[in-house]
Design an enzyme around this catalytic site. Structure first.
Site, short mmCIF file in Angstrom:
data_model
loop_
_atom_site.label_atom_id
_atom_site.label_comp_id
_atom_site.label_asym_id
_atom_site.label_seq_id
_atom_site.Cartn_x
_atom_site.Cartn_y
_atom_site.Cartn_z
N HIS A 21 10.46 15.48 -8.29
CA HIS A 21 11.57 15.78 -9.21
C HIS A 21 11.17 16.98 -10.06
O HIS A 21 10.56 16.84 -11.11
CB HIS A 21 11.86 14.54 -10.08
CG HIS A 21 13.05 14.70 -10.97
ND1 HIS A 21 13.79 13.63 -11.43
CD2 HIS A 21 13.65 15.79 -11.49
CE1 HIS A 21 14.77 14.05 -12.19
NE2 HIS A 21 14.70 15.37 -12.26
N HIS A 23 12.76 20.94 -11.04
CA HIS A 23 13.78 22.00 -10.95
C HIS A 23 13.06 23.34 -11.04
O HIS A 23 12.42 23.63 -12.06
CB HIS A 23 14.79 21.88 -12.08
CG HIS A 23 15.49 20.56 -12.13
ND1 HIS A 23 16.72 20.35 -11.54
CD2 HIS A 23 15.12 19.37 -12.65
CE1 HIS A 23 17.09 19.09 -11.72
NE2 HIS A 23 16.13 18.46 -12.39
N HIS A 201 20.63 12.67 -9.32
CA HIS A 201 20.29 12.24 -10.68
C HIS A 201 21.31 11.16 -11.08
O HIS A 201 22.52 11.36 -10.93
CB HIS A 201 20.46 13.40 -11.68
CG HIS A 201 19.35 14.41 -11.66
ND1 HIS A 201 18.92 15.04 -10.54
CD2 HIS A 201 18.58 14.89 -12.69
CE1 HIS A 201 17.94 15.88 -10.86
NE2 HIS A 201 17.71 15.80 -12.16
N GLU A 204 20.07 8.72 -16.10
CA GLU A 204 19.23 9.43 -17.09
C GLU A 204 19.91 9.20 -18.45
O GLU A 204 19.36 8.51 -19.30
CB GLU A 204 19.15 10.92 -16.76
CG GLU A 204 18.34 11.75 -17.76
CD GLU A 204 18.36 13.27 -17.45
OE1 GLU A 204 19.24 13.72 -16.70
OE2 GLU A 204 17.51 13.99 -18.02
N ASP A 282 10.12 17.31 -13.93
CA ASP A 282 11.50 17.72 -14.22
C ASP A 282 11.60 19.22 -14.49
O ASP A 282 11.87 19.99 -13.57
CB ASP A 282 12.06 16.89 -15.39
CG ASP A 282 13.57 16.73 -15.33
OD1 ASP A 282 14.18 17.19 -14.35
OD2 ASP A 282 14.14 16.13 -16.26
N ASP A 283 11.42 19.62 -15.75
CA ASP A 283 11.51 21.03 -16.16
C ASP A 283 10.29 21.36 -17.01
O ASP A 283 10.39 21.51 -18.24
CB ASP A 283 12.80 21.25 -16.97
CG ASP A 283 14.03 20.88 -16.18
OD1 ASP A 283 14.44 21.66 -15.30
OD2 ASP A 283 14.57 19.78 -16.42
N1 ADE Z 1 18.90 20.17 -14.60
C1 ADE Z 1 17.65 20.50 -14.92
N2 ADE Z 1 17.04 19.45 -15.48
C2 ADE Z 1 17.91 18.42 -15.51
C3 ADE Z 1 17.86 17.08 -15.95
N3 ADE Z 1 16.78 16.55 -16.52
N4 ADE Z 1 18.96 16.33 -15.82
C4 ADE Z 1 20.07 16.84 -15.29
N5 ADE Z 1 20.17 18.10 -14.85
C5 ADE Z 1 19.10 18.89 -14.95
ZN ZN Z 2 16.02 16.59 -13.20
#
Ligand code: ADE
Ligand code: ZN
Length: 345
Positions: A21, A23, A201, A204, A282-283
């Site tokens: 996971h 991005h 997703h 969340e 994630d990011d």
């Molecule tokens: N795009 C990038 N990170 C995300 C996240 N945590 N949830 C939804 N969309 C995303």
């Molecule tokens: Zn994500």
């Protein structure tokens, strides 16, 4: 269940890991954002790297997405996408990552006039180069932006058709609440008919119903995040019985206020219910840690045992799209390292 670390940082770094996971656009570190803004003559609303870092204070998912999409504006050329992907892989490899399944958001680039081919060519070239030079394997997941229409997603899938050999799966990201998986049932059906796998997703910020929809209407084989599943006992039973992987992102969940703190996250409860949890970043450029940083953070917050950490990294390969033979090789490597580690004796 908190406080004292029971495993060392070295042990966590040494374990083979799969990241499921991630991005790619969320790996854009401030230094690269600044450099690309200059190189591409793109105006951004920050004077320097410090100002970018200071802006990374979020109240929820949407407040992050606003900053994330603005950051994407510096990515213009094939070389930019190559360098972004290569820089991520370099950091991932340094944290023991052996396999990655990464999202990219083509609509956040094609909407600015960047051709789909430019985006995917740069990403693909870096993935192939790093497999050759560092042995890290990969799969690419085309993620649809759920705040946009399904017809926009269908047009994106059409643009992807010449590149299907480079894409393993479709995903669904962006603003969750108000954009349920059911909105994308048709485009997912088209994607599956093209031979693509499906993830999404769900859960969340959105309710457990969105996880049901991702499973039943999109036929998602993995749920990204999924942490709100615990609100629905029947759903937990289904996820556990079918061993549906949840790609949990602990540092992200704290930064975006899904949980007030790591110690208050529901990871121990997810593990208690025998759910197939994996730990991911994630990011990472926005949330303060790559995959091993996330593992270390939860190991410390919950005093996780060697067996629990090993279980999490084993799950990362078991939940991947690798072949059974490839999975078996990585699992054997993990078990060998664990057997020789002082913290596991
Ligand atoms: N795009 C990038 N990170 C995300 C996240 N945590 N949830 C939804 N969309 C995303
Ligand atoms: Zn994500």
């Amino acid at each position: 269940m908190s406080g004292k670390p029971t495993v060392s940082k070295d042990f966590i770094w040494s374990l083979p890991k799969a990241e499921l996971h991630l991005h790619l656009e969320g790996t854009l570190e401030p230094e690269m954002m600044m450099a690309l803004a200059k190189r591409n003559h793109v105006t951004i609303s920050y004077p320097d790297v410090d100002a970018i870092r200071k802006a990374y204070v979020f109240t929820d998912l949407q407040s992050f997405l606003d900053v994330y999409y603005a950051g994407c504006s510096v990515l213009v050329t094939e070389r930019d996408f190559y360098e972004l992907t290569a820089a991520y892989l370099e950091r991932a490899v340094s944290q023991g990552v052996r396999h990655v399944e990464v999202f990219f958001d083509p609509q956040s680039h094609t909407a600015r006039g960047i051709p789909f081919e430019t985006v995917i060519s740069g990403i693909h070239r870096a993935l192939i180069d790093y497999e050759t030079t560092h042995g890290v394997t990969s799969r690419l997941i085309l993620s649809f932006l759920r705040h946009l229409s399904e017809s926009d997603a269908i047009a994106t899938l059409k643009a992807a058709e010449p590149f299907l050999a480079w894409i393993a799966a479709v995903g669904l990201d962006s603003s969750e609440v108000g954009n349920p998986p059911s909105k994308f049932a048709k485009v997912y059906e088209q994607a599956r008919n093209l031979g693509l796998l499906a993830v999404a997703h769900a859960g969340e910020e959105g309710p457990p119903e969105y996880i049901w929809e991702a499973l039943d209407m999109l036929q998602a084989s993995r749920i990204d995040h999924g942490v709100r599943c615990l609100e629905d006992e029947r759903l937990v039973d289904r996820l556990a019985t079918e061993s549906v992987p949840l790609t949990v992102c602990p540092l992200s969940n704290v930064k975006l206020h899904v949980f007030p703190s790591l110690a208050e996250s529901n990871l121990p409860a997810l593990l208690e219910r025998d759910l197939r949890v994996t730990i991911n970043s994630d990011d990472p450029a926005y949330f303060g840690g790559y995959v091993a940083d996330n593992l270390l953070a939860v190991a410390q917050a919950f005093s996780l045992s060697c067996e629990q950490i090993v279980g999490l990294v084993r799950n990362s390969f078991l939940s991947s799209f690798l072949s059974d033979a490839e999975k078996a090789k990585h699992l054997a490597d993990i078990d060998r390292i664990a057997q020789n580690a002082k913290e596991c004796s």
